[in-house]
Design a protein around this motif. Structure first.
Motif, PDB file in Angstrom:
ATOM      1  N   LEU A 116      -1.508  -2.648  -9.871  1.00 51.22           N
ATOM      2  CA  LEU A 116      -0.771  -3.910  -9.209  1.00 51.22           C
ATOM      3  C   LEU A 116      -0.117  -3.373  -8.085  1.00 51.22           C
ATOM      4  CD1 LEU A 116      -0.195  -6.980  -9.869  1.00 51.22           C
ATOM      5  CD2 LEU A 116       2.015  -6.290 -10.766  1.00 51.22           C
ATOM      6  N   SER A 117       0.596  -2.458  -8.133  1.00 49.04           N
ATOM      7  CA  SER A 117       1.204  -1.493  -6.937  1.00 49.04           C
ATOM      8  C   SER A 117       0.252  -1.523  -5.722  1.00 49.04           C
ATOM      9  CB  SER A 117       1.936  -0.279  -7.239  1.00 49.04           C
ATOM     10  OG  SER A 117       3.043  -0.622  -8.160  1.00 49.04           O
ATOM     11  N   ASP A 118      -0.735  -0.973  -6.129  1.00 49.67           N
ATOM     12  CA  ASP A 118      -1.880  -0.609  -5.011  1.00 49.67           C
ATOM     13  C   ASP A 118      -2.285  -1.941  -4.362  1.00 49.67           C
ATOM     14  OD1 ASP A 118      -1.872   2.054  -5.532  1.00 49.67           O
ATOM     15  OD2 ASP A 118      -3.514   2.089  -6.816  1.00 49.67           O
ATOM     16  N   ASN A 119      -2.676  -2.983  -5.360  1.00 52.47           N
ATOM     17  CA  ASN A 119      -2.892  -4.329  -4.810  1.00 52.47           C
ATOM     18  C   ASN A 119      -1.937  -5.074  -3.831  1.00 52.47           C
ATOM     19  OD1 ASN A 119      -4.968  -6.696  -5.237  1.00 52.47           O
ATOM     20  ND2 ASN A 119      -3.037  -7.547  -5.486  1.00 52.47           N
ATOM     21  N   ALA A 120      -0.751  -4.802  -4.250  1.00 53.54           N
ATOM     22  CA  ALA A 120       0.444  -5.543  -3.268  1.00 53.54           C
ATOM     23  C   ALA A 120       0.644  -4.722  -1.820  1.00 53.54           C
ATOM     24  CB  ALA A 120       2.000  -5.233  -4.211  1.00 53.54           C
ATOM     25  N   ARG A 121       0.473  -3.253  -1.819  1.00 51.24           N
ATOM     26  CA  ARG A 121       0.338  -2.495  -0.778  1.00 51.24           C
ATOM     27  C   ARG A 121      -1.025  -3.125   0.181  1.00 51.24           C
ATOM     28  NH1 ARG A 121       0.014   1.672  -3.220  1.00 51.24           N
ATOM     29  NH2 ARG A 121       2.246   2.268  -3.654  1.00 51.24           N
ATOM     30  N   THR A 122      -1.949  -2.993  -0.509  1.00 49.23           N
ATOM     31  CA  THR A 122      -3.294  -3.832   0.168  1.00 49.23           C
ATOM     32  C   THR A 122      -3.004  -5.129   0.838  1.00 49.23           C
ATOM     33  OG1 THR A 122      -4.618  -2.261  -1.138  1.00 49.23           O
ATOM     34  CG2 THR A 122      -5.693  -4.041   0.047  1.00 49.23           C
ATOM     35  N   GLU A 123      -2.230  -5.924   0.181  1.00 47.69           N
ATOM     36  CA  GLU A 123      -2.268  -7.066   0.634  1.00 47.69           C
ATOM     37  C   GLU A 123      -0.904  -7.257   1.438  1.00 47.69           C
ATOM     38  OE1 GLU A 123      -3.702 -10.104  -0.348  1.00 47.69           O
ATOM     39  OE2 GLU A 123      -5.096  -8.745  -1.267  1.00 47.69           O
ATOM     40  N   GLY A 124      -0.355  -6.287   2.012  1.00 42.74           N
ATOM     41  CA  GLY A 124       0.555  -6.245   2.902  1.00 42.74           C
ATOM     42  C   GLY A 124       2.133  -5.915   2.609  1.00 42.74           C
ATOM     43  N   PHE A 125       2.284  -6.159   1.239  1.00 43.89           N
ATOM     44  CA  PHE A 125       3.843  -6.378   0.804  1.00 43.89           C
ATOM     45  C   PHE A 125       4.420  -4.982   0.858  1.00 43.89           C
ATOM     46  CE2 PHE A 125       1.900  -9.636  -1.521  1.00 43.89           C
ATOM     47  CZ  PHE A 125       2.476 -10.890  -1.168  1.00 43.89           C
ATOM     48  N   THR A 158      18.170  -5.413 -11.624  1.00 34.39           N
ATOM     49  CA  THR A 158      16.807  -5.802 -10.734  1.00 34.39           C
ATOM     50  C   THR A 158      16.661  -4.498 -10.159  1.00 34.39           C
ATOM     51  OG1 THR A 158      17.669  -7.986 -10.168  1.00 34.39           O
ATOM     52  CG2 THR A 158      16.087  -7.196  -8.744  1.00 34.39           C
ATOM     53  N   MET A 159      15.254  -4.170 -10.191  1.00 31.94           N
ATOM     54  CA  MET A 159      14.625  -2.843  -9.776  1.00 31.94           C
ATOM     55  C   MET A 159      13.791  -3.306  -8.523  1.00 31.94           C
ATOM     56  SD  MET A 159      14.294  -0.748 -13.297  1.00 31.94           S
ATOM     57  CE  MET A 159      14.347   0.758 -12.307  1.00 31.94           C
ATOM     58  N   VAL A 160      13.576  -2.300  -7.600  1.00 33.25           N
ATOM     59  CA  VAL A 160      12.510  -2.534  -6.562  1.00 33.25           C
ATOM     60  C   VAL A 160      11.880  -1.344  -6.276  1.00 33.25           C
ATOM     61  CG1 VAL A 160      12.463  -2.889  -3.944  1.00 33.25           C
ATOM     62  CG2 VAL A 160      14.001  -4.446  -5.316  1.00 33.25           C
ATOM     63  N   LYS A 161      10.555  -1.443  -6.044  1.00 33.70           N
ATOM     64  CA  LYS A 161       9.769  -0.351  -5.643  1.00 33.70           C
ATOM     65  C   LYS A 161       9.268  -0.594  -4.330  1.00 33.70           C
ATOM     66  CE  LYS A 161       5.643   2.323  -6.739  1.00 33.70           C
ATOM     67  NZ  LYS A 161       4.480   2.433  -7.305  1.00 33.70           N
ATOM     68  N   ARG A 162       9.642   0.247  -3.381  1.00 29.25           N
ATOM     69  CA  ARG A 162       9.103   0.503  -1.779  1.00 29.25           C
ATOM     70  C   ARG A 162       7.587   0.728  -1.889  1.00 29.25           C
ATOM     71  NH1 ARG A 162      12.875  -0.985   1.154  1.00 29.25           N
ATOM     72  NH2 ARG A 162      15.108  -0.651   0.595  1.00 29.25           N
ATOM     73  N   LEU A 163       6.693   0.213  -1.334  1.00 31.33           N
ATOM     74  CA  LEU A 163       5.388   0.595  -1.262  1.00 31.33           C
ATOM     75  C   LEU A 163       4.798   0.973  -0.113  1.00 31.33           C
ATOM     76  CD1 LEU A 163       4.100  -2.852  -2.512  1.00 31.33           C
ATOM     77  CD2 LEU A 163       4.377  -1.013  -3.825  1.00 31.33           C
ATOM     78  N   ARG A 164       5.613   1.146   0.986  1.00 28.21           N
ATOM     79  CA  ARG A 164       5.359   1.796   2.381  1.00 28.21           C
ATOM     80  C   ARG A 164       6.422   2.327   2.947  1.00 28.21           C
ATOM     81  NH1 ARG A 164       3.923  -3.300   5.974  1.00 28.21           N
ATOM     82  NH2 ARG A 164       4.429  -4.901   4.417  1.00 28.21           N
TER      83      ARG A 164
END
Length: 164
Positions: A116-125, A158-164
């Protein structure tokens, strides 16, 4: 002991199973067992599957060797006017994840979260968010996958992961 599983993109036909996984996520605590109808008719939980798959929704489903679904992770976008538990801002998808109890601690959740994280990154999030109740063992898992607490609420973080 379960060991082998596969991962595939979620489809519109997976809506009922995602509902099952919302129930698993809501009933994470031993001894907690709210019925499916009660969880899914509550707006705070039903919002995560209502109308699946709408534009912007994405997810993955894990299946056992017989093809039976055993877990899922997906994200949705919520408006500021109707936020989810882990809402942090417009343009940040909020994820939810659930794994059948017998498959927990076998890498299913980690594989789903990474897909899911890889997909979100690919989608530009740039970020993904989630909400976890205090005391939930999953909070440690989320930290090992790069999530950090950005906001503490009543009984949940609430937790957040930075994707880039």
């Amino acid at each position: 002991m379960p060991t082998a599983f596969g991962i595939r993109p979620a489809t519109a036909a997976d809506g009922a199973f995602l509902g099952d996984m919302v129930v698993e996520a809501a009933n994470w605590s031993p001894g907690r067992s709210r019925p499916r109808y009660e969880v899914l008719t509550a707006p705070e939980h039903g919002r995560y599957v209502s109308g699946w798959m709408r534009p912007g929704d994405a997810g993955f489903v894990a299946s056992d060797p017989q093809g039976e679904p055993i877990g899922a992770a997906w994200y949705r976008m919520f408006p500021r006017s109707d936020p989810g538990f882990g809402y942090i801002g417009t343009g940040v998808p909020e994820l939810i994840i659930g794994v059948r109890p017998i498959w927990r601690a076998h890498g299913v959740g980690r594989a789903l979260l990474r897909a899911l994280s890889d997909n979100a990154r690919t989608e530009g999030f740039a970020r993904l968010s989630l909400s976890v109740e205090r005391g939930n063992f999953a909070a440690v898992f989320y930290r090992t996958e790069g999530f950090a607490v950005v906001q503490s609420g009543f009984g949940r973080d609430t937790m957040v992961k930075r994707l880039r």
